[in-house]
Design a protein around this motif. Structure first.
Motif, short mmCIF file in Angstrom:
data_model
loop_
_atom_site.label_atom_id
_atom_site.label_comp_id
_atom_site.label_asym_id
_atom_site.label_seq_id
_atom_site.Cartn_x
_atom_site.Cartn_y
_atom_site.Cartn_z
N GLY A 393 -7.18 -3.88 0.05
CA GLY A 393 -6.06 -4.37 -0.75
C GLY A 393 -5.33 -5.51 -0.09
N HIS A 394 -5.44 -5.64 1.25
CA HIS A 394 -4.82 -6.76 1.96
C HIS A 394 -5.37 -8.10 1.50
CE1 HIS A 394 -3.72 -3.48 4.77
NE2 HIS A 394 -2.68 -4.24 5.04
N ASN A 397 -2.71 -8.82 -1.26
CA ASN A 397 -1.35 -8.93 -0.74
C ASN A 397 -1.07 -7.74 0.16
OD1 ASN A 397 1.45 -9.37 -0.33
ND2 ASN A 397 1.60 -10.35 -2.36
N VAL A 398 -0.33 -7.97 1.24
CA VAL A 398 0.05 -6.85 2.10
C VAL A 398 0.97 -5.91 1.35
CG1 VAL A 398 1.28 -6.22 4.22
CG2 VAL A 398 -0.25 -8.20 4.20
N ASN A 401 -0.47 -2.96 -0.84
CA ASN A 401 -1.91 -3.09 -0.62
C ASN A 401 -2.65 -1.81 -0.97
OD1 ASN A 401 -2.69 -1.52 2.06
ND2 ASN A 401 -0.70 -2.48 2.45
N HIS A 402 -1.98 -0.64 -0.88
CA HIS A 402 -2.64 0.61 -1.23
C HIS A 402 -2.97 0.67 -2.71
CE1 HIS A 402 1.62 1.06 -1.90
NE2 HIS A 402 1.50 2.27 -2.42
N HIS A 404 -3.35 -2.06 -4.61
CA HIS A 404 -4.39 -3.08 -4.81
C HIS A 404 -5.77 -2.51 -4.44
CE1 HIS A 404 -1.31 -5.89 -5.66
NE2 HIS A 404 -0.94 -6.13 -4.41
#
Length: 531
Positions: A393-394, A397-398, A401-402, A404
């Protein structure tokens, strides 16, 4: 939990053989293969039966299987059940009945499956695309390994079905890519009928539709190295029977593309009645064979191949291999699934060293906590893959991210995993940080209780593994977990100063305490200075 991670096991004593039956409910026919499975994994064919049905015509036009078609399937399957009984095939573990796109896409799929069970006692597995790809691989891989010119090269294994096209890219036994496309011979015909295409334009519009799908496949599979096309399925076997001597059709055969192209042109110029009469095939097969062969031709042309390696294998061969090699194939497919996950991670530039280390720590924790979590080996693989992919997910975006990661995993193809398996992996990755699983969360609410509990347990273990590599230096490798009264102690002799890891464990270990009802303690084992 679906049963696609690892095939069903057929119990056999050494030296004994067992009769089994597999049934494939397809778009144009219901086919059954009865075979004898020997204790050493050899498969001896005993009988094959085929009956034409019109399920695909129903589903691809109205998305619903007609009552008359359902009852026709009941009649066929009752006759197959009697045939199985003659071979002593009576127990559920001796048979497997599967259905593909024509049943899977029908709006009354469950009613169809229930009606078959009520009338015949047979349980139908509605296979998703991932399961079809897995079984296809099992059927074709022995042929690839035994063919020198294919064993070491990059192969595109393709089956043009009535409702969909299955693609596997395999090199040296490893699956590099797998996908299913809504390109099917019968689906093409039904689309043209809906458009009321004039007779003189059918071929041109069909060609345009085919090329559009082929271009999508090429974009996904394009390769700088030379590839070989391996065709499987009923239509390519038909081409083998027409273009080769009868004694050549039991092994892999190289068919010149020019010959297949001429055959496709000849068939597409004939009426269905003429095809049935000339080639002695069923009417449903006569309707679809021309478009299917044209698809094979256009695919081979796009990849610059002058021949197609025709393989005398089918879905039923893969199902029989599932029966015959259950133990061995389980290990092999675990490796294939993991390779697929790593390839996905690389696509999104994941921290591969960290991800592999977290996955290794997760596996060790899963083993040490086995008496506590009571989950099977299948769930260990779910955890391992989630551990590899939790950080992708990083790439977006940080922040969040979970979430994502969950979206990215859920909308990706992982070889050998059903959509439900992928959902479980996505949820475990989603809960690697922040809040605990909640009943209103997307995806989680659709699970049954057993899977909800499994996701919570696996996410709790994943959080511990991540905390143990908080430095991302892979400095903690040897860990041991043991229970001490009302807490679990994780010990390591790798490092003495565990301050950072202990801090992270206190921050992320609350889920473990919620799920297992015990606290965690991480401590360093003293090294023997005299050693």
């Amino acid at each position: 939990m679906s049963a696609n991670i690892g095939p069903r096991t057929l119990p056999r004593e050494p030296g004994q053989s067992q009769a089994v039956a597999v049934i494939d409910i397809g778009a144009t026919s219901i086919r059954m293969a009865i075979a004898e499975i020997h204790s050493d994994g050899r498969v001896r064919s005993l009988e094959s039966l085929t009956q034409a049905v019109a399920l695909g015509k129903d589903t691809f036009t109205s998305r619903r299987i007609r009552r008359s078609s359902i009852e026709e399937c009941v009649r066929v399957l009752k006759s197959y059940r009697r045939a199985m009984q003659q071979y002593g095939i009576t127990r559920p573990e001796q048979m497997r009945i599967v259905a593909t796109s024509a049943v899977r896409e029908a709006s009354n799929r469950l009613a169809f499956i229930d009606r078959i069970f009520i009338a015949t006692g047979l349980v139908i597995d509605s296979l998703d695309e991932a399961e079809v790809n897995r079984i296809t691989y099992m059927g074709v891989q022995p042929l690839l390994n035994s063919t020198p010119e294919l064993a070491a090269t990059k192969n595109i294994v393709v089956e043009i079905g009535s409702g969909s096209t299955e693609i596997l890219v395999v090199r040296k036994g490893n699956v590099l890519f797998s996908n299913s496309y809504r390109l099917g011979s019968l689906r093409l015909i039904e689309q043209l009928d809906k458009l009321r295409t004039p007779g003189g334009k059918i071929r041109s519009i069909m060609d345009t539709q085919i090329r559009r799908f082929i271009e999508a496949i090429y974009d996904h599979v394009q390769s700088e190295s030379k590839v070989e096309i391996v065709g499987i399925g009923g239509d390519i076997r038909f081409a083998m029977s027409v273009l080769c001597r009868e004694d050549d059709t039991q092994a892999m055969v190289n068919l010149p593309l020019s010959s297949i192209s001429r055959l496709a042109d000849e068939i597409l110029e004939k009426s269905n009645e003429e095809i049935v009469h000339q080639y002695n095939i069923s009417f449903p097969d006569a309707e679809t064979v021309g478009p299917a062969l044209l698809c094979y031709v256009r695919l081979a042309e796009r990849f610059g191949c002058n021949t197609i390696h025709a393989a005398p294998t089918n879905l039923r061969d893969g199902l029989l291999s599932d029966f015959a090699h259950s133990e061995r194939w389980t290990d092999e497919f675990r490796n294939q699934i993991i390779r697929s996950a790593i390839n996905l991670g690389r696509k999104f530039s994941f921290d591969e060293k960290h991800a592999r280390h977290v996955a290794s720590l997760s596996r060790k924790l899963f083993a040490d906590l086995k008496e506590e979590h009571q989950l099977d080996e299948r769930m260990e693989l779910i955890l391992y893959v989630a551990s590899l992919l939790y950080g992708i997910g990083h790439f977006i975006n940080v922040r969040s991210n979970h979430k994502h990661a969950m979206y990215m995993i859920r909308n990706s193809e992982l070889f050998g995993l059903s959509r439900k398996d992928v959902l479980l992996i996505a949820l475990v990755a989603r809960y690697h940080r922040r809040s605990s699983p909640q009943s209103e969360h997307e995806g989680y609410a659709t699970l049954d209780r057993a899977d909800r509990v499994a996701v919570s347990k696996l996410a709790a273990i994943l959080r511990i593994a991540i905390a143990l590599d908080e430095t991302r230096s892979q400095r903690i490798t040897n860990i041991r977990c043991r229970r001490d009264s009302d807490r679990w102690i994780i010990s390591t002799s790798d490092v003495e100063d565990l301050s950072l890891e202990q801090l992270m464990l206190r921050q992320t270990g609350t889920l473990f305490e919620e799920v297992f009802g015990m606290s965690l303690l991480l401590r360093a084992l003293r090294r023997n200075v005299n050693a």
